[in-house]
Write an enzyme that holds these catalytic residues in place. Structure first.
Site, PDB file in Angstrom:
ATOM      1  N   GLY A 260       0.839  -1.201   0.000  1.00  0.00           N
ATOM      2  CA  GLY A 260       0.000   0.000   0.000  1.00  0.00           C
ATOM      3  C   GLY A 260       0.868   1.244   0.000  1.00  0.00           C
ATOM      4  O   GLY A 260       1.992   1.234  -0.514  1.00  0.00           O
TER       5      GLY A 260
ATOM      6  N   GLU B 208       5.673  -3.534   0.754  1.00  0.00           N
ATOM      7  CA  GLU B 208       5.704  -3.157  -0.665  1.00  0.00           C
ATOM      8  C   GLU B 208       4.955  -1.835  -0.753  1.00  0.00           C
ATOM      9  O   GLU B 208       3.734  -1.805  -0.652  1.00  0.00           O
ATOM     10  CB  GLU B 208       4.975  -4.198  -1.527  1.00  0.00           C
ATOM     11  CG  GLU B 208       5.460  -5.615  -1.369  1.00  0.00           C
ATOM     12  CD  GLU B 208       6.814  -5.842  -1.995  1.00  0.00           C
ATOM     13  OE1 GLU B 208       7.364  -4.918  -2.631  1.00  0.00           O
ATOM     14  OE2 GLU B 208       7.337  -6.952  -1.826  1.00  0.00           O
ATOM     15  N   LEU B 209       5.694  -0.736  -0.976  1.00  0.00           N
ATOM     16  CA  LEU B 209       5.057   0.576  -0.833  1.00  0.00           C
ATOM     17  C   LEU B 209       4.996   1.327  -2.165  1.00  0.00           C
ATOM     18  O   LEU B 209       5.015   0.718  -3.226  1.00  0.00           O
ATOM     19  CB  LEU B 209       5.772   1.355   0.263  1.00  0.00           C
ATOM     20  CG  LEU B 209       5.945   0.562   1.578  1.00  0.00           C
ATOM     21  CD1 LEU B 209       6.717   1.332   2.614  1.00  0.00           C
ATOM     22  CD2 LEU B 209       4.595   0.114   2.116  1.00  0.00           C
TER      23      LEU B 209
ATOM     24  N   CYS C  97       1.865   0.215  -8.575  1.00  0.00           N
ATOM     25  CA  CYS C  97       3.035   0.759  -7.876  1.00  0.00           C
ATOM     26  C   CYS C  97       4.254   0.828  -8.800  1.00  0.00           C
ATOM     27  O   CYS C  97       5.124   1.666  -8.614  1.00  0.00           O
ATOM     28  CB  CYS C  97       3.330  -0.041  -6.619  1.00  0.00           C
ATOM     29  SG  CYS C  97       3.438  -1.806  -6.921  1.00  0.00           S
TER      30      CYS C  97
END
Ligand code: NAD
Length: 486
Positions: A239, A261-262, A295
């Site tokens: 996110g 996991e950004l 992302c």
């Protein structure tokens, strides 16, 4: 406002959002309401209630209770269950993809592609569980064998966002299960139905009750409760950097492992010798996949001044050619933004950039409701917010560079470091650029950075740890040294 059709086909059954706890499908008993809203129409398709604190507790208790037996099951047998679930998801791909499109907005073909590619991730994880090798260390004592073994860390709490409602739950759920962990997953409240379809496929494949649990509802309360639970030994979150940092702080206080996991703001460096005709179209197409809500979406196009004009021309032609519409319409190539927050954010970022002096090469105007046009901005000043904020939408930024060093400085300017892309025909330039760019993933002359067999993850503010590859399962394990004397 455009006259795009915004109807939802009535023949698609949308299930009610329920919870999956200890092997039972139950209605939420919490105070939060969960509504499944079609981003194309704004219509509420189904409603339910989120999990109560007692239900979250029951989910954690089930994961804790079932952990010893699941961890002890041979990896081969765990893998068989996972492989069977992948087969079931393939059979159900059309039905699941329709529901995904309705709750998330992406075109049906993309949704179906997501289900099918997720099956390959499941199969990779299933087999990778069988390869969680330890090692035998040459011992300094003749009567002692020194072994290193990898064991499952324990029950996992997984948090997944709304942009890839199948891929992200699949990565976390099947990665943790393959390693021998049990799992409580909290999918995004906006898109829980696709995650529930994954849980159903696992249930139908013989997953023992309680090994996987799905809860959602009051996002802050549930994640706090999961992080506070001593039984949870690891968290995995995908996110925003904002939320990831918050969860990582809480996890660190409780000494829980964390994989994050950004966000990203991916640079695309197009050198003057790039193959504009053959190599570049794929990266331009990737920009508008999932309406840019990815992302690893290519965002800052850093283009050599000598090819800037032809590159921009091609980009515009592609952006203008895209058919935007509801995801279930056959001709649609780009759907609406997944929610009003993203739609409003894109409008605001474009307005701000234009005010700062950027040129609108194509797109820009809102297209009604959550729909936005595929937009290309060029000559964007650094003062524009979008040059530092992740757009997470159908917005491409194209600026020119003169020298290699200038391009690398721009590529590394932001605290993000997730995906990056380089286009050149020169091997030495490719080598220098891949070494210089600070990112977890770099693709050269290709738009593809994600493979089931390779680690997927970022550096700097884009997170830590990996999913996929052999590194993916490592995150769900702890290491034990066994010194065995005789
Ligand atoms: P947000 O920051 O409110 O939430 C981001 C994600 O975190 C959502 O999935 C949300 O459900 C979840 N979340 C929020 N609070 C949480 C909590 N306390 N505990 C656990 N999960 C929590 O933003 P948003 O409006 O949903 O998304 C916008 C931004 O988020 C985007 O600009 C993008 O940067 C980022 N994002 C990134 C990804 C990714 O794949 N890395 C996916 C979705 C969103």
């Amino acid at each position: 406002m455009s006259a795009l059709p915004r109807t939802t086909p009535v023949n698609v059954a949308v299930p009610s959002p329920r919870l999956f706890i200890a092997g039972a499908w139950v209605d939420g008993e919490g105070s939060a309401e969960v509504a499944i809203v079609d981003p194309a129409t704004g219509a509420t398709l189904a409603k339910g209630r989120g999990a109560s604190p007692a239900q979250v507790e029951a989910a954690v208790a089930a994961a804790a209770r079932t952990f010893p037996a699941w961890a002890a099951m041979p990896a081969y047998e765990r893998g068989q269950i996972l492989r069977s679930a992948a087969a079931k998801l393939r059979e159900r791909a059309d039905e699941i993809a329709r529901v995904m499109t309705l709750e998330q907005g992406k075109p049906f073909a993309e949704a179906k592609g997501e289900v099918l590619s997720s099956c390959e991730i499941i199969e990779w994880n299933a087999d990778e569980g069988r390869r969680l090798y330890g090692r035998l260390v040459p011992s300094r004592a003749s009567n002692i064998s020194v072994q290193v073994v990898h064991e499952p860390v324990g029950p996992v709490a997984a948090f997944t966002p709304w942009n890839f409602p199948m891929t992200t739950p699949v990565r976390k759920v099947t990665g943790s299960l393959a390693a021998g962990c049990t799992c409580v997953i909290k999918p995004a409240e906006e898109t829980p139905l696709t995650c529930l379809a994954l849980a159903k496929a696992l249930e139908d494949s013989g997953l023992p009750p309680g090994v996987l649990n799905v809860v959602y509802g009051d996002v802050n309360a549930i994640s706090q409760q999961l992080l506070d639970s001593p039984a949870i030994r690891k968290i995995s979150f995908t996110g925003s950097t904002r939320v990831g940092r918050m969860l990582a702080e809480q996890a660190a206080r409780a000494l829980k492992k964390a994989t994050l996991e950004l966000g990203g703001h991916a640079p695309v460096v197009v050198f003057e010798d790039a193959d504009l005709e053959n190599a570049v179209p794929a990266i331009v197409a990737l920009k508008y996949r999932n309406a840019g809500q990815i992302c690893i979406s290519p965002t800052r196009f850093i283009v050599h001044e000598k090819v800037f004009a032809p590159f921009l021309e091609r980009f515009n032609a592609y952006a203008k050619s895209l058919k935007v519409g509801p995801g279930l319409e056959e001709k649609t190539q780009m759907g609406p933004l997944a929610n009003g927050r993203r739609a409003a954010a894109i409008t605001s970022l474009v307005e701000d950039a234009v005010k700062a002096g950027a040129t609108v090469a194509s797109g820009s105007a809102p297209d009604g409701g959550n729909f936005r046009k595929p937009t290309v901005l060029s000559n964007i000043p650094m003062t524009a917010r979008v040059m530092t904020e992740e757009p997470f939408g159908p917005l491409a930024l194209v600026n020119a560079f003169k020298t290699f060093d200038e391009a690398m400085a721009e590529a590394n300017r932001l605290p993000y470091g997730l995906a990056s892309y380089v286009f050149t025909r020169d091997l030495a330039t490719a080598q220098r650029a891949t070494a210089a760019i600070e990112a977890g993933m770099v693709a050269v002359n290709s738009a593809r950075v994600a493979w089931p067999e390779a680690p997927f993850g970022g550096v700097k503010d884009s997170g830590s740890g990996s999913e996929g590859g052999s590194e993916g399962l490592e995150g769900y394990t702890v290491t034990k040294t066994v010194s065995l004397a005789w």
